[in-house]
Design an enzyme around this catalytic site. Structure first.
Site, PDB file in Angstrom:
ATOM      1  N   SER A   1     -12.016  -1.326   3.204  1.00 49.63           N
ATOM      2  CA  SER A   1     -12.413  -0.109   3.753  1.00 49.63           C
ATOM      3  C   SER A   1     -11.337   0.798   4.123  1.00 49.63           C
ATOM      4  CB  SER A   1     -13.403  -0.637   4.814  1.00 49.63           C
ATOM      5  OG  SER A   1     -14.284  -1.456   4.360  1.00 49.63           O
TER       6      SER A   1
ATOM      7  N   ASN B   1       0.902  -1.154   0.029  1.00 50.24           N
ATOM      8  CA  ASN B   1      -0.099   0.024   0.074  1.00 50.24           C
ATOM      9  C   ASN B   1       0.912   1.179   0.009  1.00 50.24           C
ATOM     10  OD1 ASN B   1      -3.074  -0.271   0.003  1.00 50.24           O
ATOM     11  ND2 ASN B   1      -2.521  -1.540   1.555  1.00 50.24           N
TER      12      ASN B   1
ATOM     13  N   GLU C   1      -7.446  -1.874  -2.899  1.00 50.15           N
ATOM     14  CA  GLU C   1      -6.793  -0.831  -1.716  1.00 50.15           C
ATOM     15  C   GLU C   1      -5.871   0.036  -2.403  1.00 50.15           C
ATOM     16  OE1 GLU C   1      -4.818  -3.373   1.056  1.00 50.15           O
ATOM     17  OE2 GLU C   1      -6.500  -4.960   1.420  1.00 50.15           O
TER      18      GLU C   1
ATOM     19  N   HIS D   1      -8.445  -1.566   5.765  1.00 51.51           N
ATOM     20  CA  HIS D   1      -8.733  -2.936   6.388  1.00 51.51           C
ATOM     21  C   HIS D   1      -9.519  -3.778   5.023  1.00 51.51           C
ATOM     22  CE1 HIS D   1      -9.770  -5.976   9.313  1.00 51.51           C
ATOM     23  NE2 HIS D   1     -10.679  -6.055   8.664  1.00 51.51           N
TER      24      HIS D   1
ATOM     25  N   THR E   1     -10.223   4.954  15.552  1.00 53.53           N
ATOM     26  CA  THR E   1     -10.673   5.214  16.859  1.00 53.53           C
ATOM     27  C   THR E   1     -10.332   4.092  17.693  1.00 53.53           C
ATOM     28  OG1 THR E   1     -13.039   4.023  16.471  1.00 53.53           O
ATOM     29  CG2 THR E   1     -12.939   6.282  15.899  1.00 53.53           C
TER      30      THR E   1
END
Length: 216
Positions: free
Chosen positions: A139, A17, A177, A112, A144
């Site tokens: 996603s 990524n 991704e 994710h 958080t």
């Protein structure tokens, strides 16, 4: 136009990524700048990718610290030395402490490999196949204190084929991704994406429970 949004990337592994970010965030007119790449593993190939691209690298071995809080405190100090506006997790295999997450509230993104809120945690491709799902995906979300539970920014959906294995499904998800993570970073760097009290906000509009949805 000089880059205005400094980005620090955290990773633990190969950095595929990260490579997509390097490839997509090039050019003097891009609003984001990859300022540094930090890994908890000195042998992570992602550090080599960053070095090859002329990006500052640092390794911080979590095993040399007495517990998660001590490591996270040192990690915060290291990250902040690069003065980032945004911190992105790209295969960073550490559960972050509440203090860390709060410190970067509203400027910490993760990706994710599932259509959250389904299949939090590990082995998502295998779990999708075992469940007989017809769709899978990935996603990007704000981080958080809830593991894989922050407000969704963007999701990419791929169909599950009859002959899919976990590896073939993973390959197609990885392609997506590498599209949506640089996209989310650009939105943030352009000032279009933010975290509000009710969830993620894009172009002044509150995103729904699935975020911005892209179907393939």
């Amino acid at each position: 136009m000089p880059a205005t949004c400094n980005v620090v990337v955290l990773l633990s592994g190969s950095g595929s990524n990260l490579q997509a970010m390097i490839d997509n965030l090039q050019g003097v007119d891009h609003p984001a700048r990859l300022r540094a790449v930090i890994s908890n593993r000195a042998d992570a190939f992602g550090l080599q990718r960053a070095s090859d691209a002329g990006i500052d690298t640092r390794a911080l071995d979590h095993k040399t610290f007495d517990g998660r809080e001590a490591f996270d405190a040192a990690l915060i100090e290291l990250i902040d030395s690069f003065q980032p506006q945004l911190v992105v997790l790209a295969g960073f295999m550490r559960i972050l402490s509440a203090d860390f997450v709060r410190h970067y509230h509203g400027r910490l993104l993760n990706i994710h490999p599932s259509l959250l809120p389904r299949y939090k945690g590990l082995h998502t491709h295998q779990r999708v196949l075992e469940a007989g799902d017809r769709e899978h995906g990935c996603s990007v979300h704000f981080v958080t204190e809830e593991l894989d539970g922050g407000p969704l920014v963007v999701q990419a959906v791929v169909p599950v084929e009859l002959n899919d294995s976990p590896s073939t499904l993973a390959q197609r998800v990885h392609v997506q991704e590498h599209q949506i993570y640089p996209l989310a970073i650009r939105w943030f760097a352009e000032g279009r994406l933010s975290l509000g009290e009710q969830g993620a906000i894009l172009d002044g509009q509150l995103l729904g429970a699935s975020g911005h949805l892209i179907r393939n």
